[in-house]
Motif scaffolding. Sequence first.
Motif: not given
Length: 176
Positions: A114-118, A129-137, A157-164
């Motif tokens: 997930m990547k969240l940028k404000l 921003e906060d970027v990484g693999n997250f289970t909750s948020y 699904n993963s950082a390298g995944s082509g589709s969001a």
Amino acid sequence: MSIAKFAARSFLATATIAAVGIAVPQAQAAPTPAVKLSDRADADTRAFAAAHPGAVRAALVVCGANYVLENAERLPSSDNRLATLFTYRIPGNIPNDEPTCAILDNNTASTKWMKLKLCSNWIADGCAEDVGNFTSYAGPVYRARGGCGKVYAIMKNSAGSGSALVDAIRNATNCD
């Protein structure tokens, strides 16, 4: 990850589990502040808050007690909720000068990239921003003058995944 962020993530996950009806041990429950809705919250946000008060309170705990709920949006759509984008603000006199907080809640049962940028409406303030693999948020991310800025939410699904699974750009607050 800091202890405070870990505790907040654990609380949000516990509140989410409780909201879907799974028993949560009383020892893990923490008192939560009452959620106040922004006077600018739209009808969809008000309906979401009424239907999901536990998730809204949990995200508020992560942002901080002085914030009011500005937006809560199911992503990628209201019919397919993989994530919920929450934005909160501290009310002020000038909408584009208000402190703003965002959380991207992972509503799947698995870890996602997930990547969240404000971004602030004030160009000089930039983005957080906060970027990484997250289970909750992902988040919280803050901007001191984030009102009227933009929030970017991506989930794969993963950082390298082509589709969001989620790819959204929204106004951080309701300025217009």
